[in-house]
Design an enzyme around this catalytic site. Structure first.
Site: not given
Length: 896
Positions: A26, A96, A105, A107, A352, A468, A574, A630, A758, A777, A779-782, A844, A864
Site C-alpha cells: 500500500k 492503515r 481484511g 489487519m 495494487r 470481504h 505404486r 515401483r 528415500e 527417483s 522418494g521425498t515422503n520417506d 516422485c 523430471y
C-alpha cells in the site's frame, strides 16, 4: 540514522513501487501514484522495519521514530492546509496496515482519527454539514474502540439498532445530526462502562494508540492464519500508512468505491467495480449496504435500476477511467483501486495488483502478452501455479436438474455442494471430520477466515462483488455467491428462510459462483475442459521449461487424466495400491500370511495375471512414454486382516484355520511398520514376490510392444534401498526373469533398473549405488520422514506448533526442506552422476507437485518431477517459472 518514516503527497514521494519490501504494498503504491502526479491525499508510511523492531524490542518503538513522525506530520499538515488536533481547522487521518503481500481484511484500520468533542464541531462548520461531522465521529468511536480499546463492535451495533428502532427508522442514513449526536454520547458512555475510562480526547494519544493496534494486528489470529495459508513469512512485517482523510460521506456529491481495471472473475477487458454515494470505504467492502455498479453497461447487464457512477458523476467517471488506464499501462498488470469522491473531486487511495481467479489470471496474462504489455516469460509468472487447482475440478452439469432457491452475485466462480454451516467454527469442525461444508453467513468478516478455508464454498445474504467474502473467496479459489438478499438467516435457531422454505444447519445445498445461483440439494457435476487461453499459456510454459513432468498413477483412470493434463510419462506406479481392491486383497493376504514358499507361490500364481493386466493397461495408455514401476512396498499392517470377518473369509480361501491365521498375523505385527519389513527388505526375504512382479512387467511390455509395433521399455524401481548389496541381490533376480521372458517370447526385453533414494544412507552412498542402478527417483515422503525422524502420519499437530512459533516456515511434507532433505538430494545427485554421467534423476514424492519444491529440483539438475494427475498442469507451469528464473528471464513483478 535509520529512516523509519517515508512521506508522499503533492506530486512527490520519498519512495516508490520498487520499495514494496520496505514500505509494504500500500505505502509503495501510494508513493508511486503520488510521484506520477495523481490526486493522492498526502501522508507518510512507517516502514516494515519499524514493525520488526517493535516486536524484537518487546513491543517498543525504535529511537528516532517519534521525532521523524512529527516531522512527517508537519509536512502532511502543510500540504493539506490543516492542522492535526486544531479546534478550528482540524486535519483528520486514516491509519492503515500495508504488508508487502496483500492480506485483504486481515489487519486493522482506523478512519476519521483526530475527531474529539471539539474538532467534531470544527468539522461541522468547515463542511457546512453537521450530520456528516457527527456521523464521522460515531464511526470513529466505534472503530477505534473495537480496534484499539478492544471493545467488541457488536456493543455499538446494538446501540445503533436500538436507536433506529426507537425512532422508527430503517437505515443509518435516516438518522439526523441530533440523532447521531445522541448516539455519540451513548457510544462514549459504553466505552466508559466497558473500560472504566473516558474515550481518549487527545489526538496524539489516539494516533499512537492506532499505530500500536495496527502493528499489533500483524500477530492477530486471522493474520497469522492468513499468512500460514498463503506462506507469508512473519519476518516480513507490516508497514503503517497514515494519510489525510478525504470523505465520501459529505453528501450526494461525494462517494467511495472499489474498482478493477479488468474483471477479476473472468479476466474480461472491461472496467469493473462498485461504489456508494454518501459513504465511506468500509461501507463498500463490509457488505453493510449493497453497492451500485460503476459503469452503465454493468448496470444494464445486471438489470439494476440504481444508476451507475458513469451516469451520476460523468466527469468524475471520465477522470477515473483515464487514471485506471494509466495505472494499468504503468504497472503492466490488472489493478485493484480504491477511490473517494469528496464534493466532486476525485482522490486515489490505493492501487495494487488485483486478486483474481485462476481463469481470469490466465486470460489477463495471455491477453497482455498478445497486447505487447508483457513478454511470454513475464506472462507465465503472472499466474500462481497453485491457483490452477481451481480449474481442474468439476463444475455443475448444465443439463442437470436443479431447484434454484434464489440468486445472488457471482462473486467467485466454481461450483460447490455441501452441508450448511452457519459459523466458521462449525464449518472448520465438521470439515475436519470429512464433511463437505458450505459456510453460510449474513456477511463474512476477517474472523471467519478459518471457516472459509475449511468450507467448499461461501454464501452470504449481504455484500457485493468486492465484499470481504468475494475478495477472500477468489483468492482462496472457493466458489462464492454474495448478496443473496432473499435469504433470511437466523444464527440463533441455526436456520435460514428462503420464501416459504426453511433450511437448517446440516441440510445440503449447492452454489454456483459463476452464475450466482443457490440450489437445493446436490447437483450433478462435469469434469473441466482445458483449452483456449489455458492451452496457450501451457504451450508457452512447455516451450520454456526444462524439467520433464510425469505423474504418479496406478489406475487407467489416473493415467488417462494425467495424459489429458500433459503428463510425459509415469514417474511412480505404486504397485501395492493396485491390491486394495476387494477382489484382490484376499490373494495378497494369502501371500503375506503363507507359512512357506509353496503357499506363497500358490497365492502369487493368482496375483500374476491381475498384475500383468494392470501393466498392459498402463503401457497401452502411456503408448511408449516412460513408465516407472515401483516394486511392492507395503507396510504389512495395511494388508493384514483386522476383523474376525476378514479372518474367517481368508480361512475359507486358504483352507487354514482362523486361529492359525490370527497367530501368523500376530507374528508379522510390527511396532514401527514404516521402518519395518517393507520395500526391498520384503523382496530379499521373499524374492519370489519381486520375481512375480518382474514377470508381470516384462510380459505386459512384450504384449503391448507387439500390439503397438514399438518396443516398450519399462523402468523397474526397487524401493527402500540402503546399500549397493541390497540392490545387486534383487537386480540379479529381476534380470534373470527378464532373460526367461525374452527366451519364452523369442526376443529382447528392454528395461531399466533403478532405485528410490528415500533413506539418508542411500543418499550418502549414491556414488556406489550408481555403479549398478540406472536411475534414481527421490522418494521425498520417506526421505523427509527419515531425515527429520518424524512420522508424516502423526506429525500434523506439532508441526503446526513449529510453524506458529517460527521454528519451521512450512510443513516439510508439503514443501521440500532445502537445508536438510535438499542437501541430501543434491549430494546424491552429484555423487551419482560422478559415477554414471547419464544417470536419470527424478522426484516422485508429494513434493513433485509443489511449486517451491519444483524450483529446487530445477536448481539441482533433476531430469523430471512426478506428481498426482491433477497437479500436472501446476507442475508444468512451476517448472517453466523455475527455468525462466534460472535463466534470468523472469519478471520482477509480484506473482499473483
Amino acid at each position: 540514522m535509520t529512516n523509519w518514516v517515508y512521506s508522499f503527497g503533492d506530486s512527490r514521494a520519498d519512495g516508490g513501487a520498487a520499495d514494496k519490501n520496505l514500505l509494504g504494498g500500500k505505502g509503495a503504491n501510494l508513493a508511486e501514484m503520488s510521484g506520477l502526479g495523481l490526486p493522492v491525499p498526502p501522508g507518510f508510511t512507517l516502514t516494515t522495519e519499524v514493525c520488526n523492531a517493535y516486536y524484537e524490542n518487546g513491543e517498543t518503538y525504535p529511537d528516532g521514530l517519534q521525532e521523524q513522525l512529527a516531522t512527517a506530520l508537519a509536512e502532511m499538515e502543510r500540504i493539506a492546509g490543516a492542522k492535526f488536533g486544531d479546534h478550528d481547522n482540524p486535519l483528520l487521518v486514516s491509519v492503515r496496515s500495508g504488508a508487502r503481500a496483500s492480506m485483504p481484511g486481515m489487519m486493522d484500520t482506523v478512519l476519521n482519527l483526530g475527531l474529539n468533542d471539539l474538532t467534531v464541531s470544527a468539522l461541522a462548520r468547515q463542511s457546512g454539514n453537521e450530520r456528516f461531522a457527527w456521523d464521522s465521529y460515531r464511526r470513529f468511536i466505534q472503530m477505534y474502540s473495537d480496534v484499539v480499546l478492544g471493545i467488541d463492535h457488536f456493543h455499538f451495533e446494538e446501540l445503533l439498532e436500538f436507536h433506529k428502532e426507537n425512532l422508527g427508522l430503517q437505515l443509518d442514513t435516516d438518522l439526523s445530526a441530533d440523532d447521531l449526536r445522541q448516539l455519540v454520547e451513548q457510544f462514549k458512555a459504553k466505552v466508559e462502562s466497558e473500560r472504566a475510562e473516558i474515550f481518549p480526547q487527545d489526538v496524539n494519544t489516539q494516533l499512537w494508540g492506532a499505530i500500536g493496534a495496527v502493528f499489533g494486528s500483524w500477530q492477530n489470529a486471522r493474520a497469522v492464519t492468513y499468512r500460514r495459508l498463503h506462506d507469508i513469512p512473519a519476518s516480513w512485517g507490516t508497514a503503517v500508512n497514515i494519510q489525510a482523510m478525504v470523505f465520501g460521506n459529505m453528501g450526494d456529491d461525494s462517494a467511495t468505491g472499489v474498482a478493477f481495471t479488468r474483471d477479476p472473475s473472468t479476466g474480461d477487458r472491461r472496467f469493473f467495480g462498485e461504489y456508494l454515494i454518501n459513504a465511506q470505504g468500509e461501507d463498500v467492502v463490509a457488505g453493510i449496504r449493497t453497492p451500485q455498479h460503476l459503469t452503465r453497461r454493468a448496470r444494464q447487464d445486471a438489470k439494476d435500476e440504481k444508476p451507475s457512477l458513469e451516469e451520476v458523476m460523468p466527469a468524475v467517471f471520465a477522470e477515473l477511467e483515464a487514471i485506471y488506464q494509466r495505472l494499468e499501462a504503468h504497472y503492466r498488470d490488472m489493478q485493484d483501486i480504491e477511490f473517494t469522491v469528496q464534493r466532486g473531486s476525485l482522490y486515489m487511495l490505493q492501487t495494487r495488483s488485483g486478486k483474481r481467479t485462476a481463469s481470469a489470471a490466465i486470460k489477463i496474462a495471455v491477453e497482455m502478452a498478445n497486447e505487447g504489455l508483457l513478454s511470454r516469460e513475464e506472462a507465465i509468472h503472472r499466474v500462481d501455479p497453485d491457483s490452477l487447482d481451481q480449474l481442474l475440478h468439476p463444475t455443475l452439469d448444465p443439463d442437470a436438474e436443479r431447484r434454484i432457491l434464489t440468486h445472488g452475485l457471482p462473486a467467485s466462480p466454481g461450483a460447490a455442494t455441501g452441508k450448511v454451516a452457519f459459523s466458521a467454527d462449525q464449518a472448520e469442525s465438521l470439515a475436519s471430520e470429512g464433511e463437505s461444508i458450505l459456510l453460510v453467513r449474513i456477511e463474512t468478516s476477517p474472523e471467519d477466515i478459518h471457516g472459509m478455508h475449511a468450507a467448499r464454498g461461501i454464501l452470504t445474504s449481504r455484500g457485493g462483488m468486492t465484499s470481504h467474502a468475494a475478495v477472500v473467496a477468489r483468492g482462496m479459489g472457493r466458489p462464492c455467491v454474495s448478496g443473496a438478499g432473499q435469504l433470511r438467516i437466523d444464527y440463533q435457531t441455526q436456520r435460514m428462510q428462503i420464501g416459504d422454505l426453511t433450511i437448517a444447519a446440516g441440510d445440503v445445498i449447492t452454489i454456483d459462483g459463476g452464475s450466482g445461483e443457490v440450489m437445493l440439494g446436490e447437483v450433478k457435476t462435469i469434469q473441466p475442459k482445458l483449452s483456449g487461453d489455458f492451452g496457450t499459456l501451457m504451450g508457452w510454459a512447455d516451450d520454456i521449461r526444462q524439467l520433464g513432468i510425469r505423474t504418479n498413477a496406478e489406475t487407467p483412470a489416473e493415467a488417462k487424466a494425467a495424459i489429458e493434463f500433459g503428463a510425459e510419462g509415469i514417474g511412480l506406479c505404486r504397485t501395492e495400491h493396485m491390491f486394495f481392491d476387494a477382489g484382490r486383497i484376499l490373494a495378497v493376504r494369502e501371500m503375506i500370511l503363507a507359512q512357506d514358499l509353496a503357499g506363497r507361490q500358490v497365492a502369487l500364481a493368482k496375483i500374476l495375471p491381475m498384475q500383468r493386466q494392470d501393466f498392459v493397461d498402463l503401457f497401452t495408455i502411456m503408448s511408449g512414454l516412460p513408465v516407472t514401476i515401483r516394486l511392492l512396498d507395503p507396510p504389512l499392517h495395511e494388508f493384514l486382516p483386522k476383523s474376525e470377518d476378514e479372518l474367517a473369509q481368508l480361512a475359507v480361501v486358504t483352507g487354514v484355520s482362523a486361529e492359525d491365521l490370527r497367530h501368523r498375523a500376530n507374528q508379522l505385527y510390527e511396532y514401527n511398520p514404516m521402518l519395518g519389513h517393507r520395500g526391498c527388505r520384503l523382496g530379499i526375504s521373499y524374492p519370489e514376490i519381486y520375481e512375480m512382479q518382474a514377470r508381470a512387467i516384462f510380459e505386459a511390455a512384450a504384449i503391448v510392444g507387439s500390439a503397438q509395433g514399438e518396443a516398450i521399455s519399462p523402468e523397474v524401481m526397487i524401493p527402500l534401498i540402503a546399500s549397493k548389496a541390497e540392490f545387486v541381490f534383487l537386480q540379479e533376480r529381476i534380470a534373470a526373469v527378464a532373460k526367461l521372458v525374452a527366451n519364452e517370447r523369442g526376443g529382447n526385453v528392454d528395461y531399466l533398473i533403478g532405485t528410490m533414494i528415500e533413506l539418508p544412507r542411500a543418499a550418502l552412498r549414491a556414488g556406489e549405488i550408481a555403479e549398478v542402478a540406472e536411475f534414481f527417483s527421490f522418494g521425498t515422503n520417506d526421505l523427509t520422514q527419515t531425515v527429520f525422524g518424524i512420522s508424516r502420519d502423526d506429525s500434523a499437530g506439532y508441526l503446526e506448533d513449529y510453524r506458529n512459533k517460527g521454528i519451521l516456515e512450512s510443513d516439510p511434507f508439503a514443501t521440500l526442506d532445502r537445508d536438510g532433505v535438499g542437501e541430501l538430494i543434491e549430494l546424491a545427485a552429484q555423487r551419482g552422476r560422478k559415477t554414471r554421467a547419464d544417470l536419470k534423476l527424478g522426484i516422485c514424492g508429494e513434493h513433485g507437485g509443489d511449486p517451491a519444491s519444483i524450483a529446487f529440483c530445477q536448481s539441482v539438475g533433476l531430469d523430471y518431477v512426478s506428481c498426482s494427475p491433477f497437479r500436472v498442469p501446476i507442475a508444468r507451469l512451476a517448472a517453466a517459472q523455475a527455468a525462466a528464473k534460472l535463466m534470468g528471464r523472469s519478471t520482477d513483478r509480484e506473482m499473483l
